[in-house]
Scaffold this active site. Structure first.
Site, PDB file in Angstrom:
ATOM      1  N   THR A   8       0.833  -1.184   0.163  1.00  0.00           N
ATOM      2  CA  THR A   8      -0.097  -0.158  -0.028  1.00  0.00           C
ATOM      3  C   THR A   8       0.745   1.251   0.105  1.00  0.00           C
ATOM      4  OG1 THR A   8      -0.276   0.142   2.537  1.00  0.00           O
ATOM      5  CG2 THR A   8      -1.620  -1.327   1.247  1.00  0.00           C
ATOM      6  N   SER A  12       5.002   6.170  -4.239  1.00  0.00           N
ATOM      7  CA  SER A  12       6.051   7.090  -3.943  1.00  0.00           C
ATOM      8  C   SER A  12       6.869   6.864  -2.733  1.00  0.00           C
ATOM      9  CB  SER A  12       5.266   8.418  -3.788  1.00  0.00           C
ATOM     10  OG  SER A  12       4.497   8.537  -2.828  1.00  0.00           O
ATOM     11  N   GLY A  15       7.137   2.978  -0.290  1.00  0.00           N
ATOM     12  CA  GLY A  15       6.412   2.230  -1.103  1.00  0.00           C
ATOM     13  C   GLY A  15       7.102   2.020  -2.462  1.00  0.00           C
ATOM     14  N   TYR A 150       0.716  11.831  14.949  1.00  0.00           N
ATOM     15  CA  TYR A 150       1.763  10.920  14.272  1.00  0.00           C
ATOM     16  C   TYR A 150       2.369   9.902  15.084  1.00  0.00           C
ATOM     17  CZ  TYR A 150       5.285   9.369  10.864  1.00  0.00           C
ATOM     18  OH  TYR A 150       6.313   8.854  10.085  1.00  0.00           O
TER      19      TYR A 150
END
Length: 263
Positions: A8, A12, A15, A150
């Protein structure tokens, strides 16, 4: 017959690096919401004589993930490795970060991983040696201030991975979690509600990193082969992780110094 790897967020960054590097060993399913960029990755892999296919995928949509899993299975015939890599960055403290930011970051970074695991596990368990790699971040272990949503999302990925690792004992599905520190990539382009000062500091960390996306991708592929659980990318990160675990107060004082420098 090659195994099939599903990635997934493969259009860019990390990945993409994973997809390109893994293609010699695996048929690659490139999952992303960026259709043009995703197809470019597929084209590059195919130009090297390997097999790949693009699938449009929104990891925040559980039903869409179930559909994509069926599409991947129909196309390749089997699924052997899932890498839950899709994610975005965010910045801001607990109090100042908007609820919209929290919801967005958690829906992609954490629930996206949950959706991926749930959608593909039935197919992975059918293979004799399968693997799931969930991409977290060293932020999940360091928990630096002013990166609240995050940190929490990536810490959740670590907790999910540890839980799933135990649940998969005896099934033949190996579970790993990758926690790389900042490396050279386009991470800051996805940052939500970012302040220039923090964004510049993160970009500085990335530029000064001794490793890049290709290095992290190789670490992940090695972890799959060697059935490692925790994937840390360099010795400095490993040492920091040990300090955080064994000397938490020392590590906390380091974070206080960081706040003072930031201010």
């Amino acid at each position: 017959m090659k195994k099939t790897m599903v990635i997934t967020g493969a259009a860019s960054g990390l990945g993409r690096a994973l997809a390109i590097k893994a293609a010699a060993q695996y048929d690659v399913a490139v999952l992303d919401i960026q259709a043009q960029a995703g197809q470019q990755v597929v084209d590059e892999i195919q130009s090297q004589g390997h097999q790949a296919a693009y699938f449009n995928c929104d990891v925040t949509d559980a039903q869409a993930m179930d559909t994509v899993a069926q599409q991947v299975l129909s196309h390749f015939g089997h699924v052997d490795v899932l890498i839950n890599n899709a994610g975005i960055a965010s910045e801001g403290g607990v109090e100042a970060s908007s609820i919209e930011q929290w919801n967005r970051v958690l829906s992609i970074n954490l629930m996206g991983v949950v959706h991926g695991c749930r959608a593909f596990l039935p197919y992975l368990k059918q293979q004799p040696e399968a693997a799931i790699v969930n991409v977290a971040s060293f932020a999940a272990l360091a928990l630096a201030p002013y990166m609240a949503s995050y940190n929490v999302s990536k810490a959740g990925v670590v907790a999910l991975s540890e839980t799933l690792r135990a649940e998969m004992v005896g099934t033949g599905v190996h579970v790993a979690v990758a926690c790389p520190a900042f490396f050279k990539t386009n991470l800051t382009q996805s940052m939500i509600d970012s302040h220039d000062k923090m964004k510049q500091r993160i970009e500085k960390w990335m530029e000064s990193s001794s490793f890049n996306a290709d290095d992290v991708a190789q670490d992940i592929l090695t972890a799959i082969d060697k059935k490692q659980f925790m994937v840390l990318s360099d010795q400095k990160t490993k040492n920091q992780w040990r300090v955080a675990r064994w000397l938490p107060n020392v590590f906390f004082r380091q974070k206080i110094k960081f706040i003072k420098r930031l201010n």
